[in-house]
Write a protein that holds these residues in place. Structure first.
Motif, PDB file in Angstrom:
ATOM      1  N   ALA A   1       0.831  -1.210   0.000  1.00  0.00           N
ATOM      2  CA  ALA A   1       0.000   0.000   0.000  1.00  0.00           C
ATOM      3  C   ALA A   1       0.862   1.254   0.000  1.00  0.00           C
ATOM      4  O   ALA A   1       0.474   2.290  -0.561  1.00  0.00           O
ATOM      5  CB  ALA A   1      -0.926   0.000   1.215  1.00  0.00           C
ATOM      6  N   PHE A   2       2.032   1.177   0.596  1.00  0.00           N
ATOM      7  CA  PHE A   2       2.962   2.308   0.613  1.00  0.00           C
ATOM      8  C   PHE A   2       3.775   2.366  -0.671  1.00  0.00           C
ATOM      9  O   PHE A   2       3.782   3.373  -1.376  1.00  0.00           O
ATOM     10  CB  PHE A   2       3.885   2.189   1.826  1.00  0.00           C
TER      11      PHE A   2
ATOM     12  N   LYS B   1       3.485   0.877  -3.599  1.00  0.00           N
ATOM     13  CA  LYS B   1       2.778   0.924  -4.879  1.00  0.00           C
ATOM     14  C   LYS B   1       1.632   1.941  -4.878  1.00  0.00           C
ATOM     15  O   LYS B   1       0.721   1.856  -5.704  1.00  0.00           O
ATOM     16  CB  LYS B   1       2.250  -0.470  -5.226  1.00  0.00           C
ATOM     17  N   TYR B   2       1.709   2.890  -3.981  1.00  0.00           N
ATOM     18  CA  TYR B   2       0.609   3.854  -3.814  1.00  0.00           C
ATOM     19  C   TYR B   2       0.318   4.628  -5.103  1.00  0.00           C
ATOM     20  O   TYR B   2      -0.836   4.957  -5.399  1.00  0.00           O
ATOM     21  CB  TYR B   2       0.953   4.830  -2.683  1.00  0.00           C
TER      22      TYR B   2
ATOM     23  N   LYS C   1      -2.087   6.161 -10.686  1.00  0.00           N
ATOM     24  CA  LYS C   1      -2.511   7.519 -10.320  1.00  0.00           C
ATOM     25  C   LYS C   1      -1.860   8.553 -11.244  1.00  0.00           C
ATOM     26  O   LYS C   1      -0.708   8.419 -11.634  1.00  0.00           O
ATOM     27  CB  LYS C   1      -2.141   7.832  -8.870  1.00  0.00           C
TER      28      LYS C   1
ATOM     29  N   TYR D   1       3.920  14.900  -3.948  1.00  0.00           N
ATOM     30  CA  TYR D   1       3.978  13.804  -2.984  1.00  0.00           C
ATOM     31  C   TYR D   1       5.337  13.774  -2.289  1.00  0.00           C
ATOM     32  O   TYR D   1       6.368  14.069  -2.911  1.00  0.00           O
ATOM     33  CB  TYR D   1       3.767  12.446  -3.669  1.00  0.00           C
TER      34      TYR D   1
ATOM     35  N   PHE E   1       7.242  10.794   0.059  1.00  0.00           N
ATOM     36  CA  PHE E   1       7.219   9.452   0.635  1.00  0.00           C
ATOM     37  C   PHE E   1       8.386   9.332   1.610  1.00  0.00           C
ATOM     38  O   PHE E   1       9.548   9.501   1.233  1.00  0.00           O
ATOM     39  CB  PHE E   1       7.386   8.389  -0.455  1.00  0.00           C
TER      40      PHE E   1
ATOM     41  N   GLU F   1      -1.542  11.785   3.702  1.00  0.00           N
ATOM     42  CA  GLU F   1      -2.440  10.934   2.917  1.00  0.00           C
ATOM     43  C   GLU F   1      -2.406   9.481   3.387  1.00  0.00           C
ATOM     44  O   GLU F   1      -3.369   8.741   3.226  1.00  0.00           O
ATOM     45  CB  GLU F   1      -2.019  11.010   1.447  1.00  0.00           C
ATOM     46  N   PHE F   2      -1.272   9.080   3.958  1.00  0.00           N
ATOM     47  CA  PHE F   2      -1.094   7.682   4.355  1.00  0.00           C
ATOM     48  C   PHE F   2      -0.146   7.630   5.538  1.00  0.00           C
ATOM     49  O   PHE F   2       0.865   8.339   5.567  1.00  0.00           O
ATOM     50  CB  PHE F   2      -0.507   6.881   3.179  1.00  0.00           C
TER      51      PHE F   2
ATOM     52  N   ILE G   1       2.989   9.077   3.686  1.00  0.00           N
ATOM     53  CA  ILE G   1       2.806   9.684   2.358  1.00  0.00           C
ATOM     54  C   ILE G   1       2.091  11.009   2.561  1.00  0.00           C
ATOM     55  O   ILE G   1       0.986  11.054   3.111  1.00  0.00           O
ATOM     56  CB  ILE G   1       1.987   8.784   1.420  1.00  0.00           C
TER      57      ILE G   1
END
Length: 447
Positions: free
Chosen positions: A334-335, A337-338, A342, A392, A394, A429-430, A441
């Protein structure tokens, strides 16, 4: 039986195909090569860039991606082909040097050495560069200096320490001036273009090599530091048959043949002198040790069936040391391949190059070159000054390039300031926490 080498190659292929579709994550360096390939073939619009990386692997993987194929799967298949080709060329060198039996024994030992087998699946540069180096040696033995020089250049441009090969080949041809000149000019035909491009891009012919040396010296050194005898122990542990190289080297040196012993000794000395040690670096000099071991085994055991004994021992040792193919990203898709699928409009700052594989935009490595308090301060200031064009950020505190060196007392404090600055400027966001690891994220919703 003249077809024994092809039986060996077929056996090596079957063994590798059994692992081809097993879960096999794309590790750090491979992520960079794929990202750099995207960067090259989109003129800097996608992917990631690290100046210290040689260019051959990014060009190979990038061209696969450019024609619409999966660089992960096709790259893995290509790596298997490279590994089996290296086994075959090792056989050819052994056959030319001493005889077919010696070539078969050397090829068998190499084919099923655990670390060589494992890196047939990881898109790393050790096996392709070693194939080019072996071909350079083979053509040198056949007195084809131009082909040898070009192949030595390809080996160097795939992994810089392979420059030792052209040094040894030049040393062994010093008494033949014309041939030595041909060899060196052929080597420079490709290498000089690369060095000139470095100067055009960075203002330094040798910046990638200097930066690469810096990374090896400092990046994660507290994890990778090992004693000088590490490789000797690791080689014997992987396959004790390599011990016969001690006998083989004495035989070859007595006959006045220097090429293979020099390559084995200089490579082993170079990597043993470097504090940063990893088993994969052994791949570069394993073929030469396998050849010397084969010469030693044939000196001690004259029976023709010894080839089959070596095969049984090598497969048995591989089965005991089968690679586990650990998935360092398991549970964290989930992190990492976020961004898959998109649309991205702004800059993406990442703490791990794996993220760049799934991004549809240019990604900027926050870990480059070596993370510490100074780099954390830099990115805190960068976000503060450029947040309007960053989409973004990360950040992970474990698996990426933001691990703090134990001797940097203010690094963790500065890393927390970087996280706080990201939280101040962007929406979180995450967020996920696993043990001592945190994954963030941050997104700029204005873009």
């Amino acid at each position: 039986m003249k077809n024994r080498i092809w039986i060996l190659i077929f056996a090596g292929l079957i063994a590798r195909l059994l692992f081809l579709f097993k879960p096999n994550p794309v590790w750090w360096d491979a992520s960079i090569y794929i990202g750099m390939g995207k960067y090259i073939f989109t003129w800097g619009q996608l992917g990631i860039w690290e100046p210290l990386r040689p260019m051959v692997m990014p060009l190979i993987l990038g061209s696969i991606w450019r024609v619409g194929l999966d660089p992960i799967l096709i790259g893995r298949i290509l790596e298997i082909i490279f590994s089996l080709a290296a086994v075959y060329v090792t056989y050819l060198i052994g056959k030319k040097y001493r005889g077919e039996e010696e070539g078969l024994i050397a090829a068998t030992i190499l084919c099923f050495t655990p670390v060589f087998f494992e890196f047939s699946f990881h898109h790393y540069s050790e096996i392709p560069s070693t194939l080019f180096a072996l071909l350079a040696v083979y053509y040198f033995m056949g007195r084809s200096m131009i082909a040898s020089g070009i192949l030595a250049s390809l080996a160097f441009l795939t992994k810089f320490p392979q420059g030792i090969v052209i040094f040894v080949l030049g040393l062994c041809s010093l008494t033949r001036i014309r041939k030595c000149a041909k060899l060196c000019l052929a080597f420079l035909s490709l290498t000089s273009a690369y060095l000139i491009s470095n100067y055009a891009m960075y203002g330094s012919f040798l910046k990638p090599i200097i930066d690469g040396n810096y990374i090896i010296k400092y990046a994660g050194i507290w994890i990778f530091a090992q004693p000088w005898w590490f490789y000797m122990w690791e080689i014997a542990k992987q396959n004790f048959l390599y011990i016969f190289a001690l006998i083989g080297i004495s035989i070859i040196l007595k006959k006045g043949e220097r090429l293979v012993p020099l390559l084995a000794i200089i490579f082993l000395a170079y990597f043993s002198a470097t504090v940063h040690k990893e088993p994969r670096f052994m791949i570069i000099f394993l073929p030469y040790l396998a050849l010397l071991a084969a010469f030693g085994i044939r000196k001690v055991f004259r029976q023709r069936f010894i080839v089959y004994i070596v095969l049984i021992i090598s497969i048995a040792l591989l089965s005991v040391n089968l690679p586990a193919f650990p998935n360092a990203y398991e549970g964290n898709d989930a992190f990492f391949k976020y961004l898959e699928g998109k649309e991205v409009n702004g800059e993406v700052l990442v703490s791990h190059p794996y993220i760049s594989i799934y991004s549809s935009n240019l990604t900027t490595p926050m870990y480059y070159m070596v993370f510490g308090s100074d780099l954390a301060k830099y990115w805190t200031g960068y976000i503060d000054a450029n947040y309007s064009r960053i989409e973004y950020v990360f950040i992970d505190t474990c698996q990426g390039g933001m691990l703090c060196p134990p001797w940097d007392g203010t690094c963790e404090t500065e890393r927390e300031k970087l996280i706080l600055k990201s939280e101040e400027k962007f929406k979180k966001e995450f967020y996920e926490e696993k043990g001592n690891c945190r994954y963030y994220i941050f997104k700029n919703n204005q873009l």
